[in-house]
Structure formats: C-alpha cells, structure tokens
Scaffold this active site. Sequence first.
Site, PDB file in Angstrom:
ATOM      1  N   ASP A 191       4.256  -0.017   7.625  1.00  0.00           N
ATOM      2  CA  ASP A 191       3.863  -1.437   8.787  1.00  0.00           C
ATOM      3  C   ASP A 191       5.482  -1.082   9.105  1.00  0.00           C
ATOM      4  O   ASP A 191       5.484  -1.286  10.932  1.00  0.00           O
ATOM      5  CB  ASP A 191       3.542  -2.070   8.212  1.00  0.00           C
ATOM      6  CG  ASP A 191       1.872  -2.817   8.084  1.00  0.00           C
ATOM      7  OD1 ASP A 191       1.400  -2.130   8.067  1.00  0.00           O
ATOM      8  OD2 ASP A 191       1.643  -4.298   8.287  1.00  0.00           O
ATOM      9  N   PHE A 233       0.914  -1.310   0.119  1.00  0.00           N
ATOM     10  CA  PHE A 233       0.008   0.005  -0.104  1.00  0.00           C
ATOM     11  C   PHE A 233       0.861   1.420   0.124  1.00  0.00           C
ATOM     12  O   PHE A 233       0.604   2.325  -1.211  1.00  0.00           O
ATOM     13  CB  PHE A 233      -1.109  -0.431   1.465  1.00  0.00           C
ATOM     14  CG  PHE A 233      -1.975  -1.067   0.859  1.00  0.00           C
ATOM     15  CD1 PHE A 233      -3.479  -0.399   0.516  1.00  0.00           C
ATOM     16  CD2 PHE A 233      -2.103  -2.099   1.345  1.00  0.00           C
ATOM     17  CE1 PHE A 233      -4.448  -1.405   0.140  1.00  0.00           C
ATOM     18  CE2 PHE A 233      -3.497  -3.605   1.376  1.00  0.00           C
ATOM     19  CZ  PHE A 233      -4.299  -2.446   0.695  1.00  0.00           C
ATOM     20  N   VAL A 273      15.761  -7.336  -1.803  1.00  0.00           N
ATOM     21  CA  VAL A 273      16.583  -6.981  -1.183  1.00  0.00           C
ATOM     22  C   VAL A 273      16.941  -7.478   0.441  1.00  0.00           C
ATOM     23  O   VAL A 273      16.234  -7.722   1.327  1.00  0.00           O
ATOM     24  CB  VAL A 273      15.727  -5.514  -1.053  1.00  0.00           C
ATOM     25  CG1 VAL A 273      16.520  -4.385  -0.273  1.00  0.00           C
ATOM     26  CG2 VAL A 273      15.715  -4.538  -2.105  1.00  0.00           C
ATOM     27  N   GLU A 330     -12.866 -12.144  12.080  1.00  0.00           N
ATOM     28  CA  GLU A 330     -12.767 -11.919  10.402  1.00  0.00           C
ATOM     29  C   GLU A 330     -13.035 -13.475  10.007  1.00  0.00           C
ATOM     30  O   GLU A 330     -14.033 -14.073   9.878  1.00  0.00           O
ATOM     31  CB  GLU A 330     -12.827 -11.076   9.720  1.00  0.00           C
ATOM     32  CG  GLU A 330     -13.092  -9.539   9.733  1.00  0.00           C
ATOM     33  CD  GLU A 330     -12.532  -8.941   8.661  1.00  0.00           C
ATOM     34  OE1 GLU A 330     -12.824  -7.875   8.320  1.00  0.00           O
ATOM     35  OE2 GLU A 330     -10.920  -8.681   8.249  1.00  0.00           O
TER      36      GLU A 330
HETATM   37  C1  LIG Z   1      -4.585 -10.689   7.139  1.00  0.00           C
HETATM   38  C2  LIG Z   1      -4.595  -8.761   7.176  1.00  0.00           C
HETATM   39  C3  LIG Z   1      -5.349  -8.451   7.593  1.00  0.00           C
HETATM   40  C4  LIG Z   1      -5.120  -6.859   7.253  1.00  0.00           C
HETATM   41  N1  LIG Z   1      -6.585  -6.489   7.206  1.00  0.00           N
HETATM   42  C5  LIG Z   1      -7.009  -4.832   7.039  1.00  0.00           C
HETATM   43  C6  LIG Z   1      -7.628  -4.370   6.867  1.00  0.00           C
HETATM   44  O1  LIG Z   1      -8.683  -4.692   7.233  1.00  0.00           O
HETATM   45  N2  LIG Z   1      -8.304  -2.788   6.813  1.00  0.00           N
HETATM   46  C7  LIG Z   1      -6.915  -1.953   6.702  1.00  0.00           C
HETATM   47  O2  LIG Z   1      -6.445  -1.010   6.798  1.00  0.00           O
HETATM   48  N3  LIG Z   1      -5.651  -2.982   6.994  1.00  0.00           N
HETATM   49  C8  LIG Z   1      -5.441  -4.057   7.506  1.00  0.00           C
HETATM   50  N4  LIG Z   1      -4.191  -4.806   7.623  1.00  0.00           N
HETATM   51  C9  LIG Z   1      -2.745  -4.410   7.586  1.00  0.00           C
HETATM   52  C10 LIG Z   1      -2.544  -4.003   6.186  1.00  0.00           C
HETATM   53  O3  LIG Z   1      -2.466  -4.224   5.178  1.00  0.00           O
HETATM   54  C11 LIG Z   1      -1.002  -2.851   6.063  1.00  0.00           C
HETATM   55  O4  LIG Z   1      -1.240  -1.683   7.296  1.00  0.00           O
HETATM   56  C12 LIG Z   1      -0.701  -1.976   4.682  1.00  0.00           C
HETATM   57  O5  LIG Z   1      -0.498  -3.450   4.055  1.00  0.00           O
HETATM   58  C13 LIG Z   1       0.763  -1.869   5.026  1.00  0.00           C
HETATM   59  O6  LIG Z   1       1.374  -1.202   3.384  1.00  0.00           O
HETATM   60  P1  LIG Z   1       2.615  -1.129   3.658  1.00  0.00           P
HETATM   61  O7  LIG Z   1       2.892  -0.970   2.305  1.00  0.00           O
HETATM   62  O8  LIG Z   1       3.235  -0.658   5.103  1.00  0.00           O
HETATM   63  O9  LIG Z   1       2.970  -2.684   3.681  1.00  0.00           O
HETATM   64  P2  LIG Z   1       2.797  -4.172   2.410  1.00  0.00           P
HETATM   65  O10 LIG Z   1       0.947  -3.882   2.482  1.00  0.00           O
HETATM   66  O11 LIG Z   1       2.240  -5.778   3.832  1.00  0.00           O
HETATM   67  O12 LIG Z   1       3.599  -4.174   1.473  1.00  0.00           O
HETATM   68  C14 LIG Z   1       5.476  -4.426   1.779  1.00  0.00           C
HETATM   69  C15 LIG Z   1       5.642  -4.846   0.413  1.00  0.00           C
HETATM   70  O13 LIG Z   1       7.001  -5.197   0.653  1.00  0.00           O
HETATM   71  C16 LIG Z   1       7.719  -6.149   0.373  1.00  0.00           C
HETATM   72  N5  LIG Z   1       8.532  -6.717   0.578  1.00  0.00           N
HETATM   73  C17 LIG Z   1       9.185  -6.936   2.150  1.00  0.00           C
HETATM   74  N6  LIG Z   1      10.111  -7.135   2.094  1.00  0.00           N
HETATM   75  C18 LIG Z   1      10.622  -6.869   0.957  1.00  0.00           C
HETATM   76  C19 LIG Z   1      12.056  -7.510   0.413  1.00  0.00           C
HETATM   77  N7  LIG Z   1      13.034  -7.553   1.377  1.00  0.00           N
HETATM   78  N8  LIG Z   1      12.505  -7.326  -0.619  1.00  0.00           N
HETATM   79  C20 LIG Z   1      12.158  -7.008  -1.653  1.00  0.00           C
HETATM   80  N9  LIG Z   1      10.303  -6.444  -1.567  1.00  0.00           N
HETATM   81  C21 LIG Z   1      10.195  -6.499   0.244  1.00  0.00           C
HETATM   82  C22 LIG Z   1       6.313  -7.523   0.518  1.00  0.00           C
HETATM   83  O14 LIG Z   1       6.678  -8.309  -0.873  1.00  0.00           O
HETATM   84  C23 LIG Z   1       5.343  -6.658   0.051  1.00  0.00           C
HETATM   85  O15 LIG Z   1       4.721  -6.219  -0.997  1.00  0.00           O
HETATM   86  C24 LIG Z   1      -4.424  -5.954   7.233  1.00  0.00           C
HETATM   87  C25 LIG Z   1      -2.820  -7.283   7.143  1.00  0.00           C
HETATM   88  C26 LIG Z   1      -3.208  -8.311   7.203  1.00  0.00           C
HETATM   89  C27 LIG Z   1      -2.366  -9.157   6.919  1.00  0.00           C
END
Ligand SMILES: Cc1cc2nc3c(=O)[nH]c(=O)nc-3n(C[C@H](O)[C@H](O)[C@H](O)COP(=O)(O)OP(=O)(O)OC[C@H]3O[C@@H](n4cnc5c(N)ncnc54)[C@H](O)[C@@H]3O)c2cc1C
Length: 420
Positions: A301, A15, A80, A172
């Site tokens: 996150d 995200f 990475v 859920e």
């Molecule tokens: C089961 C579940 C249900 C959820 N339900 C909700 C909800 O209902 N409402 C809500 O708002 N939030 C919800 N969340 C939380 C929400 O999904 C996260 O807060 C959000 O995805 C965070 O975004 P982000 O970009 O920080 O990380 P992410 O969306 O997790 O993206 C991280 C990306 O980094 C990539 N990555 C990680 N490490 C590496 C590496 N070493 N090298 C290359 N790529 C890498 C991963 O593959 C991934 O694509 C939920 C989470 C989960 C797990």
Amino acid sequence: MTTTPHRVVIVGAGFGGLETTYRLTGAPVEITLIDRRNHHLFQPLLYQVATASLATSEIAWPVRHLMRDRREVTTLFATVSGVDAERRCVLIDDGSEVPYDTLVLATGARHAYFGHDEWEQWAPGLKTLEDGTTLRRHILVAFERAERETDPARRAARLTFAIIGAGPTGVEMAGTIAEMAHHTLPDDFRNIDTRKARVVLIEAGPRVLAGFADDLSAYAQASLEKIGVEVVLGQPVTDIDREGVVYGGQRLNAKTRIWAAGVRASPAAEWLGAPADRAGRVQVEADLTIPGHPEIFAIGDTVSINAWEGKPVPGIAPAAKQQGRHVAETIKARLRGQATGQFRYKHAGSLAQIGKRLAVIDFGRIKLRGAIAWWIWGIAHIYFLIGLRHRLSVALSWLWIYARDQRAARLITQGSSKVV
Ligand SMILES: Cc1cc2nc3c(=O)[nH]c(=O)nc-3n(C[C@H](O)[C@H](O)[C@H](O)COP(=O)(O)OP(=O)(O)OC[C@H]3O[C@@H](n4cnc5c(N)ncnc54)[C@H](O)[C@@H]3O)c2cc1C
C-alpha cells in the site's frame, strides 16, 4: 573462512512484509523483521471486529510466533522513524539503528481525511485492531445510550449511524450494522426498537463499490437498501462534528460516524526523499526498487506503480503479497548472480460482502452475486487466514451468525459506562 550472510531488513509484517519473509525461506540471508505492532493483522475482516462478529484474536497473529521456526529471522517490536540510505541503516524512534544490505519497506497506509484531520476525532476510521475495538465500542454504546434516552430527537441521533465512503469497507460496515440492528439486537432491548436505527451510507461518487462492474454496484446498492441501509450518492461530506455530518447542504444528526474514505501512504517516501504521488505513495521503479537505490525495495500500500497492464496496481492484500513474492525472488536471483525482472500484477478478482448471505464477486469475465458469492467470499477468506485454529474459529463464528443471528463479540471494552 566464514562469510557474513546477506542482511535483509524488512519493515512491516503486514501482507507484503510477511510474504517477502516467507518467500526468502532457505535463502542465504539473515532477516530482521521490524513492526511497531506485535501482530500481523488480517485487515479484510477488521470490520467484523468493529461489528462484534469476530474477536480480535481471530484475525491477528503474534509475528514472533509466526517466525518461531525460522532461526534466521529476528523479530523486532519497534517503530521505524527513518532510513539513512547513505549509511545503509534503518533508524528506530528510540535512537537505535539496524544496518542492512537490502531493505524492504512494507509499511502500508492509513486512512486520510482529505485535509480535514480534525474530522478524525468525530469519525474514526478502520485500520488497526484498536480502531476495530474503538468502533465496536462506539456502535454498541450508541444502542446502550439510546435505551436510556428519553428525548426522541436525541434518541434518534443515537440510533443514526453515518458511514462515509461506499468502497468495500463502507459497504461491509453499513450492511453489517443494519443487520445487527434488525436481527441481532431487537430482543435484547426494552425501551427502544433497534430496527428503527438509521444506517446512512454517504458516497461522493456516483455509485457504491466503484471498483466493481456497474451491474454489481447496482446490485450491491439494491441489496443494501433491502436490508435497511439508506444510500446517498454524489454527495461529498463537507463537515463532521460531535453531533453529525453535513452533506449536500443538509445536516444529519448522527452520534456514530465512521470514516471509510481515502487513504494516505506511510511516510516511506519522505524517509528516502523519493518521488511520491498525491497520496504519499513512493513511485518505485519497475522492479519495485527506489529510484537511485537498487538495494531498497518498497511494496504494498505504500507504493504507486502502473504494473497492471499499464494501470495502477490496487491497494489490496493480493497485490502486496505478489510484490512481496517478487522482491524475495529478486533478492534470491541477485545472490545467485542471476538476472532479475520487472514486477507484473495479476488481478484475481474483487470481493465484497454486503450482508449475512449477500456478496458480490467480480472476476472480470465472471461476475457472481447473492448467496453463491457469499459462500465463495466466506471460503476464500477462511482459506487465507493463517492456521487451522483460526480457520475453525472464524468458520464457527460465521455459522453461528448465519444460523442464529448471534454475534459473540458484543463486548464494550476500553472504559466503563461513564466514558463516552
Ligand atoms: C478495513 C480494511 C479492509 C480491507 N479489506 C480488504 C479486502 O477485503 N481485500 C483486500 O485484498 N484488501 C483489503 N484491504 C487492504 C489490505 O489490507 C492492504 O492492501 C494490505 O494490508 C496492504 O499490505 P501492506 O503489507 O502494504 O500493508 P499492511 O498490511 O498495512 O502492513 C503494514 C505493516 O507495517 C507496519 N508499520 C507501519 N509503519 C511502521 C513503522 N513506522 N515502523 C514499524 N512498523 C510499521 C504496520 O504496523 C503494519 O503491520 C483492507 C484494508 C482495510 C484497512
């Protein structure tokens, strides 16, 4: 004379990373977007893959395809393994390097087992598409094995589902498994009554959905109990093994155990030697940069920041997107030589689905529950999906479940009946 465009490397197409990329459209930058998965995943609906309600392709999109019209964006399918902040390059696990002028780390988090990593093999969590299909397999196989089991105790254990953690994902999962057992599956089996399945939701804290207002938590608990979920509160799980879970000094024989408690940040803080909190989240500056490195941002996150009226920003998708937007605006302002500001989080509300026609929504002053909340929950989630095809497909799948109690994605993959 040609000038080299500013090189922005974004690690993570979740995200936060995707929002940063979108918001940099039109900026004089060259972007490299790196992810170890080839797809962006809509995690809020991942539990619907685990419970056979949606297919994997309905909640994930190939990143390369999403970026097809952005000539300035290069997508790399790579993992990475570190950052060399001195030399300003990202280290890839195959030994290659990607240089940057500005780096954005948006690598998310994974579930954590509070120092009991050995529990993961017995109680898988939910984070990736593979986790979703693995849990779907566990749940569907449990019913199949129960159908062929003649020993009553063993059959009961097959039909017992323990879900650890009563946050939104646990609630859920529990609600949907209970509804599957009561409404979707009964007619399909001959030797078992799937309605006798036990779904036990175990929570260490005093209430379910702790992030919601007290009255919505109480409503969610009562609704879960009404649809057949046993809710256990104030009981931390003390052991998990292949036969079940232990809490409050008692053992529950449950062949399916699902972990929905606790998360740990990606190792971004370790890569940079940056300060981190207990969950491994980087403690970023007010503008989301790494202390001492104004050219490196971390978002979503994987970070910890008190930017919600002095409170910690929650680990949810809108927070990651807001941070992605802030970073993109900061990069653009810097390139124009303008001043940049601090990140401030605005909370729009919290939503959780409990069952087919039940949800709770906490907008702060306005609180909604029941069918009206469920419709708003559904419309909001469809709105946030990417593309018309996905929206129509998910809407149709949900209408089918709503009207007919049929779940189209009841496929046991990753092995035949011989594989446990
Ligand atoms: C089961 C579940 C249900 C959820 N339900 C909700 C909800 O209902 N409402 C809500 O708002 N939030 C919800 N969340 C939380 C929400 O999904 C996260 O807060 C959000 O995805 C965070 O975004 P982000 O970009 O920080 O990380 P992410 O969306 O997790 O993206 C991280 C990306 O980094 C990539 N990555 C990680 N490490 C590496 C590496 N070493 N090298 C290359 N790529 C890498 C991963 O593959 C991934 O694509 C939920 C989470 C989960 C797990």
